[in-house]
Design a protein around this motif. Structure first.
Motif, short mmCIF file in Angstrom:
data_model
loop_
_atom_site.label_atom_id
_atom_site.label_comp_id
_atom_site.label_asym_id
_atom_site.label_seq_id
_atom_site.Cartn_x
_atom_site.Cartn_y
_atom_site.Cartn_z
N MET A 40 0.84 -1.19 0.00
CA MET A 40 0.00 0.00 0.00
C MET A 40 0.87 1.24 0.00
N GLY A 41 0.38 2.28 -0.68
CA GLY A 41 1.18 3.49 -0.85
C GLY A 41 1.66 4.09 0.45
N PHE A 42 0.78 4.21 1.44
CA PHE A 42 1.21 4.88 2.67
C PHE A 42 2.20 4.04 3.47
N SER A 43 2.25 2.74 3.20
CA SER A 43 3.20 1.89 3.91
C SER A 43 4.64 2.21 3.54
N LYS A 44 4.85 2.76 2.35
CA LYS A 44 6.21 3.09 1.93
C LYS A 44 6.83 4.12 2.87
N LEU A 45 6.05 5.12 3.27
CA LEU A 45 6.58 6.12 4.19
C LEU A 45 6.80 5.53 5.57
N ASP A 46 5.93 4.61 5.99
CA ASP A 46 6.12 3.97 7.30
C ASP A 46 7.45 3.22 7.35
N VAL A 47 7.79 2.53 6.27
CA VAL A 47 9.07 1.82 6.22
C VAL A 47 10.23 2.82 6.13
N MET A 48 10.07 3.80 5.29
CA MET A 48 11.13 4.78 5.05
C MET A 48 11.56 5.49 6.33
N PHE A 49 10.59 5.80 7.18
CA PHE A 49 10.91 6.52 8.41
C PHE A 49 11.01 5.61 9.63
N ALA A 156 1.02 13.19 -0.49
CA ALA A 156 2.20 12.48 -0.03
C ALA A 156 3.45 13.35 0.15
N PRO A 157 3.76 14.29 -0.76
CA PRO A 157 4.94 15.13 -0.51
C PRO A 157 4.83 15.95 0.77
N SER A 158 3.62 16.45 1.08
CA SER A 158 3.43 17.18 2.33
C SER A 158 3.64 16.27 3.53
N GLU A 159 3.11 15.05 3.45
CA GLU A 159 3.32 14.09 4.52
C GLU A 159 4.81 13.80 4.71
N THR A 160 5.51 13.67 3.60
CA THR A 160 6.94 13.36 3.66
C THR A 160 7.70 14.46 4.40
N ALA A 161 7.38 15.71 4.09
CA ALA A 161 8.06 16.83 4.76
C ALA A 161 7.78 16.83 6.26
N THR A 317 -22.81 3.81 -11.27
CA THR A 317 -21.96 4.80 -11.92
C THR A 317 -20.96 5.37 -10.93
N TYR A 318 -19.90 5.93 -11.45
CA TYR A 318 -18.82 6.45 -10.63
C TYR A 318 -19.13 7.87 -10.20
N ASP A 319 -18.93 8.16 -8.89
CA ASP A 319 -19.27 9.47 -8.35
C ASP A 319 -18.07 10.38 -8.13
N GLY A 320 -16.84 9.89 -8.44
CA GLY A 320 -15.66 10.74 -8.34
C GLY A 320 -15.20 11.04 -6.94
N THR A 321 -15.64 10.24 -5.96
CA THR A 321 -15.32 10.53 -4.56
C THR A 321 -14.18 9.64 -4.05
N GLY A 322 -13.36 10.22 -3.21
CA GLY A 322 -12.28 9.46 -2.57
C GLY A 322 -11.97 10.03 -1.20
N VAL A 323 -11.54 9.17 -0.29
CA VAL A 323 -11.16 9.57 1.06
C VAL A 323 -9.67 9.30 1.24
N CYS A 324 -8.94 10.28 1.73
CA CYS A 324 -7.50 10.15 1.90
C CYS A 324 -7.10 10.52 3.33
N TYR A 325 -6.22 9.74 3.91
CA TYR A 325 -5.67 10.04 5.23
C TYR A 325 -4.34 10.78 5.06
N ILE A 326 -4.12 11.79 5.89
CA ILE A 326 -2.94 12.64 5.76
C ILE A 326 -2.16 12.62 7.07
N GLU A 327 -0.91 12.18 7.00
CA GLU A 327 -0.04 12.16 8.17
C GLU A 327 0.41 13.59 8.51
N PHE A 328 0.16 14.00 9.76
CA PHE A 328 0.61 15.30 10.22
C PHE A 328 1.78 15.19 11.19
#
Length: 380
Positions: A40-49, A156-161, A317-328
């Motif tokens: 999963m995409g967010f797991s990459k940052l968990d490993v990296m840090f 993701a770049p904001s999370e990385t910083a 039909t597709y509604d164009g919605t997505g939920v994203c978690y942001i690491e602060f």
């Protein structure tokens, strides 16, 4: 009805899982991917840090044991959208319905100097390798830089910083270091002014320098500077780069693309080829390139195929919605929900960072690990 799914990321995994859940042995699905596992995409940052290990976040495709679904690990050499077939190293596969979910490839070599002097942390391999680099990093000038648009997971770049700030604080290196974030966007998350404002406040509180509407066009390995498209230069000791994204070569050669990506009906995800769908990052559907959008698109395609199989009205039909978690950082996570509809301004809602949402994020990962692989999610 035979269904051939190309790519086992968020889109391919959700599509095949839902078909299996609803149709069981009546499903006749082949899922093809060249890799042997999923991260999963967010797991990459968990490993990296250093929050967890690479082995803990890697899910093996060998664990996909679902009625009506067969996984094939192989490289796809050509796609015939007219015949709804592919040639692979494991042979030819054909179906009644073809779904392309191959995502976007990353091209670090497209940015001069990135391969020689920077770290591409957007791939799993790059992020995992970055952990060793960070372990030996003694502090200095850090740049998190985006090299082109579009790019996956805009937060993701904001999370990385922010996570870099926490990492340097833990090591006692923050006062001796400088963090810059260079992005081609006017705000960190344009569809959500509330999320952007919260991130800009967090940058200010942590002394992270924000460079909006800028693109890194190259690195000079000898001088150790990042060159921006407007002519400015920023010195660095550590450059964490978001490389150029492009459609996979096999997709580009298939004749399905227009302006670099596969156009689809924004409601049904159908391509111009009969019984050929495309979902996720490989498309130009108009939503961000992120796994949560690919997953939701795949759910729509699955529901349409299930209704068709059962000779029921096809209405999903597709509604164009997505939920994203942001690491602060500080073990707190925010959540943003955004909706993109063709011809309309994107809308979004924002939930402030909290420890409770950290648990929600873990539940997000756990749910998908169980449904897609039948395994338990390992958190940090």
């Amino acid at each position: 009805m035979r269904v051939l799914v190309l790519g086992a990321g968020f889109g391919g995994l959700e599509l095949t899982t839902r078909l299996s859940e609803q149709l069981g042995d009546e499903a006749d699905v082949v899922l093809i991917d060249q890799s042997d596992g999923f991260v999963m995409g967010f797991s990459k940052l968990d490993v990296m840090f250093g929050r967890t290990t690479a082995d803990a976040v890697r899910h093996s495709y060998a664990d996909i044991v679902k009625p009506g679904v067969r996984f094939v690990q192989s490289t796809i050499r050509s796609i015939d959208p007219v015949g709804r077939s592919v040639e692979t190293d494991a042979g030819r596969f054909a179906a009644d319905v073809l779904v392309v979910a191959l995502g976007a490839d990353l091209d670090p070599a497209a940015t001069p100097g990135l391969v020689e002097a920077g770290i591409d942390y957007y791939t799993a391999a790059g992020a995992f390798a970055a952990r060793g680099v960070l372990d030996s990093f003694g502090g200095g000038r850090v740049i998190v830089g985006v090299t082109s648009t579009p790019f996956k997971c805009p937060p993701a770049p904001s999370e990385t910083a922010l996570m870099m700030h926490d990492f340097l604080v833990r090591r006692g290196l923050r006062e001796a270091s400088d963090i810059c974030l260079v992005m081609p966007l006017g705000s960190p998350i344009p569809p959500s002014p509330e999320a952007s404002a919260a991130l800009l406040t967090a940058f200010d509180e942590r002394g992270i320098r924000w460079y909006p509407d800028r693109v890194v066009c190259g690195l000079d390995p000898r001088r150790r500077v990042a060159m921006l498209a407007d002519g400015d230069e920023l010195p660095f000791d550590l450059f964490l780069g978001v490389p150029a994204h492009r459609v996979p070569t096999v997709v580009a050669e298939s004749g399905m693309c227009v302006d670099g990506w596969i156009p689809v009906d924004p409601l049904t995800l159908e391509t111009r080829f009969p019984d050929v769908y495309a979902v996720g990052d490989v498309t130009s559907v108009g939503t961000p390139k992120a796994g949560v959008f690919a997953e939701r698109q795949a759910g729509v395609v699955a529901d349409r195929l299930i209704a068709r199989h059962r000779s029921q009205p096809v209405t999903s039909t597709y509604d164009g919605t997505g939920v994203c978690y942001i690491e602060f950082g500080h073990r707190s996570v925010a959540r943003v929900e955004v909706t993109f509809r063709s011809g309309e301004r994107p809308t979004g809602s924002f939930d402030d960072p909290s420890a409770a949402l950290l648990q929600d994020k873990a539940a997000f990962g756990s749910t998908r690990a169980r449904r897609w692989f039948g395994t338990q999610w390992v958190t940090f």
